[in-house]
Design an enzyme around this catalytic site. Structure first.
Site, mmCIF file in Angstrom:
data_model
loop_
_atom_site.group_PDB
_atom_site.id
_atom_site.type_symbol
_atom_site.label_atom_id
_atom_site.label_comp_id
_atom_site.label_asym_id
_atom_site.label_seq_id
_atom_site.Cartn_x
_atom_site.Cartn_y
_atom_site.Cartn_z
ATOM 1 N N HIS A 231 -33.446 -13.477 11.754
ATOM 2 C CA HIS A 231 -34.359 -13.447 10.589
ATOM 3 C C HIS A 231 -35.749 -13.522 11.197
ATOM 4 C CE1 HIS A 231 -31.587 -13.153 7.212
ATOM 5 N NE2 HIS A 231 -30.780 -13.797 8.157
ATOM 6 N N GLU B 19 -37.783 -7.535 5.203
ATOM 7 C CA GLU B 19 -38.770 -8.390 5.062
ATOM 8 C C GLU B 19 -39.548 -8.398 6.414
ATOM 9 O OE1 GLU B 19 -36.658 -11.855 2.157
ATOM 10 O OE2 GLU B 19 -36.030 -11.706 4.540
ATOM 11 N N HIS C 164 -37.216 -7.556 9.782
ATOM 12 C CA HIS C 164 -35.867 -7.689 9.698
ATOM 13 C C HIS C 164 -35.253 -7.421 8.220
ATOM 14 C CE1 HIS C 164 -36.916 -11.547 8.051
ATOM 15 N NE2 HIS C 164 -35.960 -11.701 7.292
ATOM 16 N N HIS D 279 -26.094 -13.357 3.990
ATOM 17 C CA HIS D 279 -27.193 -14.364 4.283
ATOM 18 C C HIS D 279 -27.308 -15.231 2.969
ATOM 19 C CE1 HIS D 279 -30.861 -16.294 5.667
ATOM 20 N NE2 HIS D 279 -31.623 -15.561 4.754
ATOM 21 N N TRP E 11 -38.885 -19.312 11.004
ATOM 22 C CA TRP E 11 -38.742 -20.098 9.957
ATOM 23 C C TRP E 11 -38.694 -21.560 10.481
ATOM 24 C CZ3 TRP E 11 -38.279 -19.833 4.421
ATOM 25 C CH2 TRP E 11 -38.122 -18.592 4.044
ATOM 26 N N HIS F 282 -33.677 -12.914 -4.524
ATOM 27 C CA HIS F 282 -32.535 -12.461 -3.564
ATOM 28 C C HIS F 282 -31.499 -12.073 -4.307
ATOM 29 C CE1 HIS F 282 -34.939 -14.118 -0.218
ATOM 30 N NE2 HIS F 282 -33.844 -13.661 0.715
ATOM 31 N N ASP G 110 -32.213 -8.539 5.329
ATOM 32 C CA ASP G 110 -31.209 -9.563 4.936
ATOM 33 C C ASP G 110 -29.959 -8.565 4.515
ATOM 34 O OD1 ASP G 110 -33.233 -11.325 5.402
ATOM 35 O OD2 ASP G 110 -33.307 -11.774 3.128
#
Length: 208
Positions: A49, A172, A53, A59, A19, A160, A55
């Site tokens: 992440h 994800e 991975h 998170h 990210w 989410h 979540d």
């Protein structure tokens, strides 16, 4: 005889995208065999992440469960791979004709992250109404082949939160490019990270 394993994990290399602004992946030798006299010992730095991975609810919810509190049964067992390639957003009507009843784990093949050497600018995401629909079918885990179940620039993270409210956990960054739709056994166990908000996994499918 058990079917072969299909690796659906992103390799963790120096080129794995993260990210924007997050901790990049790096691997170095803290000790070399020459230095220690006996062994090479590695050191890893990365975001929780990175790549493929899970979540944990923590998170995106400060009161949510952390990784070590999660039920491991969620991450191993029967899974259905569904091809939704070409969709911009996945809503209940896009899965209405799929045999999801009793499928605790659903993996969505969107094909919307084509170059995994760079972080995508746009992905297929989940409509928040999908969560209740999946919950009614008995789904407890949703997996996607993109970095997020929400639009990448979302701050509210409606998908989410809707998934959490409906008891559905999140996987994800899986790689389903060469996986045919159908039924498999999923194994995608998180590391036992006590306080963590997420964890990398080595995700595999077994043909059944």
């Amino acid at each position: 005889m058990a079917g072969k394993l299909i690796d659906i994990s992103m390799p963790l290399t120096s080129s794995v995208p993260t990210w924007p602004g997050d901790t990049p992946y790096s691997f170095d030798l803290a000790w070399t065999k020459a230095e220690s006299g006996s062994v090479n010992v590695g050191k890893v730095e990365m975001s929780t992440h990175t790549g493929t991975h899970i979540d944990a609810p923590y998170h995106f919810d400060s009161e949510g469960k952390r990784v070590l509190e999660l039920d491991l049964e969620l991450y191993a067992g029967r899974a259905i791979v569904v091809d939704v390639t070409g969709k911009e957003v996945i809503a209940p009507e896009d899965l209405a004709d799929q045999p999801l009843d009793g499928a605790e784990r659903v993996l969505l093949k969107t094909g919307s992250w084509q170059d995994r050497t760079v972080f995508p600018e746009k992905i297929t995401y989940l409509d928040e109404e999908l969560a209740a629909f999946l919950s009614e079918k008995g789904v407890r885990l949703i997996g996607v082949d993109v970095p997020s179940v929400d639009v990448l620039d979302s701050k509210a993270l409606p998908a989410h939160h809707a998934l959490l409210q409906n008891g559905i956990n999140i996987l994800e960054g899986i790689v389903l490019d060469d996986v045919e739709p159908g039924e498999y056994e999923l194994i995608a166990l998180p590391l036992p990270l006590k306080d963590a908000d997420g964890s990398p996994v080595r995700a595999v499918l077994r043909e059944i």
